[in-house]
Motif scaffolding. Structure first.
Motif, mmCIF file in Angstrom:
data_model
loop_
_atom_site.group_PDB
_atom_site.id
_atom_site.type_symbol
_atom_site.label_atom_id
_atom_site.label_comp_id
_atom_site.label_asym_id
_atom_site.label_seq_id
_atom_site.Cartn_x
_atom_site.Cartn_y
_atom_site.Cartn_z
ATOM 1 N N LEU A 33 0.827 -1.208 0.000
ATOM 2 C CA LEU A 33 0.000 0.000 0.000
ATOM 3 C C LEU A 33 0.864 1.261 0.000
ATOM 4 C CD1 LEU A 33 -2.594 -1.152 2.668
ATOM 5 C CD2 LEU A 33 -3.030 -0.865 0.214
ATOM 6 N N ASP A 34 2.031 1.164 0.608
ATOM 7 C CA ASP A 34 2.937 2.319 0.608
ATOM 8 C C ASP A 34 3.940 2.266 -0.535
ATOM 9 O OD1 ASP A 34 3.908 0.164 2.066
ATOM 10 O OD2 ASP A 34 4.718 1.359 3.714
ATOM 11 N N LEU A 74 -0.277 -4.301 -11.882
ATOM 12 C CA LEU A 74 0.289 -4.247 -10.534
ATOM 13 C C LEU A 74 -0.711 -4.865 -9.573
ATOM 14 C CD1 LEU A 74 1.479 -0.512 -10.569
ATOM 15 C CD2 LEU A 74 2.784 -2.542 -11.247
ATOM 16 N N MET A 81 -1.621 -4.748 -5.754
ATOM 17 C CA MET A 81 -1.346 -4.057 -4.497
ATOM 18 C C MET A 81 -1.895 -4.888 -3.335
ATOM 19 S SD MET A 81 -2.202 -0.052 -3.697
ATOM 20 C CE MET A 81 -0.802 0.800 -4.437
ATOM 21 N N PRO A 86 -2.763 -5.802 0.571
ATOM 22 C CA PRO A 86 -3.277 -4.937 1.634
ATOM 23 C C PRO A 86 -2.364 -4.897 2.855
ATOM 24 C CG PRO A 86 -4.473 -7.003 1.629
ATOM 25 C CD PRO A 86 -3.501 -7.076 0.484
ATOM 26 N N PHE A 105 1.283 -2.792 4.610
ATOM 27 C CA PHE A 105 2.325 -1.771 4.575
ATOM 28 C C PHE A 105 3.677 -2.436 4.820
ATOM 29 C CE2 PHE A 105 -1.423 0.693 5.880
ATOM 30 C CZ PHE A 105 -1.351 1.721 4.968
ATOM 31 N N LEU A 106 4.690 -2.004 4.080
ATOM 32 C CA LEU A 106 6.039 -2.517 4.345
ATOM 33 C C LEU A 106 6.879 -1.516 5.144
ATOM 34 C CD1 LEU A 106 7.636 -4.463 1.380
ATOM 35 C CD2 LEU A 106 6.651 -5.330 3.504
ATOM 36 N N GLY A 107 6.685 -0.234 4.892
ATOM 37 C CA GLY A 107 7.416 0.772 5.671
ATOM 38 C C GLY A 107 8.773 1.114 5.116
ATOM 39 N N LYS A 108 9.435 0.131 4.507
ATOM 40 C CA LYS A 108 10.701 0.401 3.822
ATOM 41 C C LYS A 108 10.946 -0.675 2.780
ATOM 42 C CE LYS A 108 13.269 -1.426 7.829
ATOM 43 N NZ LYS A 108 12.363 -1.153 8.951
ATOM 44 N N PHE A 133 7.243 3.972 -7.003
ATOM 45 C CA PHE A 133 6.734 5.248 -7.506
ATOM 46 C C PHE A 133 7.580 6.467 -7.116
ATOM 47 C CE2 PHE A 133 2.559 2.883 -6.768
ATOM 48 C CZ PHE A 133 2.450 2.482 -8.081
ATOM 49 N N SER A 156 -10.640 -5.594 -7.296
ATOM 50 C CA SER A 156 -10.143 -6.002 -5.981
ATOM 51 C C SER A 156 -10.605 -7.404 -5.636
ATOM 52 C CB SER A 156 -10.647 -5.044 -4.905
ATOM 53 O OG SER A 156 -9.759 -3.985 -4.725
ATOM 54 N N ALA A 185 -7.349 -10.629 -1.548
ATOM 55 C CA ALA A 185 -5.895 -10.713 -1.402
ATOM 56 C C ALA A 185 -5.125 -9.561 -2.030
ATOM 57 C CB ALA A 185 -5.399 -12.029 -1.996
ATOM 58 N N ALA A 186 -5.730 -8.858 -2.998
ATOM 59 C CA ALA A 186 -4.986 -7.806 -3.709
ATOM 60 C C ALA A 186 -5.942 -6.883 -4.463
ATOM 61 C CB ALA A 186 -4.002 -8.423 -4.706
ATOM 62 N N THR A 187 -5.492 -5.666 -4.681
ATOM 63 C CA THR A 187 -6.164 -4.786 -5.634
ATOM 64 C C THR A 187 -5.337 -4.789 -6.907
ATOM 65 O OG1 THR A 187 -7.091 -3.394 -3.881
ATOM 66 C CG2 THR A 187 -6.964 -2.438 -6.088
ATOM 67 N N LEU A 203 -4.327 -3.533 -10.458
ATOM 68 C CA LEU A 203 -4.367 -2.276 -11.209
ATOM 69 C C LEU A 203 -3.793 -2.496 -12.596
ATOM 70 C CD1 LEU A 203 -2.667 -0.076 -8.444
ATOM 71 C CD2 LEU A 203 -5.138 -0.342 -8.820
#
Lengths: 216, 216
Positions: free
Chosen positions: A13-14, A171, A173, A175, A177-180, A185, A202, A205-207, A209
């Motif tokens: 997500l990030d 892609l 995406m 659900p 966050f990894l943070g790093k 992008f 969606s 398991a994933a969105t 795109l």
């Protein structure tokens, strides 16, 4: 006409396409596996591993579509392996064992020359030292009218996007966050480069795109 | 116990919460309006504008939920207006006209003191110059046991996230790329801060994400 596609590229997500600190133990970077749960659960992935079971449906369809009509692949070097700098020897043969899942010529971007590596099942790794446009030319020639899939990683996709050489990306995406990690992008102005999100679906398991290069 | 919530904060697929170059003409930054289509189309938004019509359903439910049980709001200064530096006079009274949609006390973060501004319909803007924790304390006191909503913008949410002061966020990811603007996630390690995506639902207009602070 042969097109250049990104297919099934997972991101958080990030916006990270892999976790940090790739290594032999963590080919996808730390926690990078979390991005790929949607694909690992599919029947298509099970089949690639010679296993029964796995889920059918939208996620599975996307994995299968990613292998349709592909005549060649392009990989960044880090997607081929954890070795950095000059090749110390010929021992590293990719993450995938003797019979990699490509079954077509694969062009690996590197700054360090190496002889082609013929694997079981139709995969040959070719090492390209003169840049992304050269790799694309070689891959399209080898594909004989079929399409070319750009596997990743994030840095390689960013290079091809910046040069507007990718026709379409799928892609996935996840659900989480990894943070790093490896950002897909950051610093990339996709609208200015002519890319837009043209479809989206969606699943739990994933969105998914679809990002398409717009006509000039 | 009173909680601090982010609700209905719109962002792009590439993580921007607003476009670049905010101005009187572009309160949401250039192209920032694209992030908010999901909300603008809802019946709840129509009602807030005193208009008939608008769509019901999941998007509408999210907009309505964002106003339930809110006893106070906190806004970053740029969300209050385009004025930067010391207030030249008292003429700027927010983007929303005489009767803003808050109807409760609103705490505006700024480095420059200003007298409270009493608006129609129950909204009073208070200007807080001693930081985010002070604003939160004042808002929770004013909320009398109800919750506090942090409106934005991205920079203000980032500050509160970094301090782990947000209990839960509802983010609405629009299916568009902005390419540049105010990034919500850049340099922020949400998992390290203890935040995880705990729920997710997609509509044609947005992917709604619930991001929750995990127990220590």
């Amino acid at each position: 006409m042969s097109k250049l596609y990104v297919r099934g590229f997972s991101l958080s997500l990030d916006g990270f396409g892999a976790g940090p600190d790739q290594s032999v133990e963590n080919p996808l970077g730390v926690n990078g596996i979390e991005l790929h749960r949607w694909a690992l659960a599919t029947q298509a992935f099970h089949e690639m591993q010679g296993k029964d079971g796995g889920e059918t449906g939208i996620d599975d369809d996307f994995v299968r579509r990613g292998f349709e009509n592909m005549g060649a692949w392009i990989l960044g070097r880090n997607m081929f392996g954890p070795v950095r700098g000059p090749w110390p020897d010929e021992s590293w043969k990719g993450w995938w064992g003797d019979n990699p899942p490509y079954h077509v010529p694969v062009y690996v971007l590197t700054h360090h020359a190496r002889s082609p590596l013929v694997m079981d099942g139709g995969t040959t790794f070719h090492f390209v030292t003169d840049g992304i446009e050269s790799a694309l030319r070689l891959a399209k020639d080898a594909a004989h009218g079929k399409d070319v899939r750009l596997g990743g990683g994030a840095a390689t996709i960013r290079e091809y996007l910046s040069a507007r050489l990718i026709d379409e990306m799928h892609l996935a995406m996840a659900p989480v966050f990894l943070g790093k990690g490896e950002s897909l992008f950051a610093g990339l102005d996709l609208p200015a480069l002519g890319y837009a999100c043209t479809d989206r679906v969606s699943t739990p398991a994933a969105t998914h795109l679809i990002v398409t290069k717009q006509a000039n």
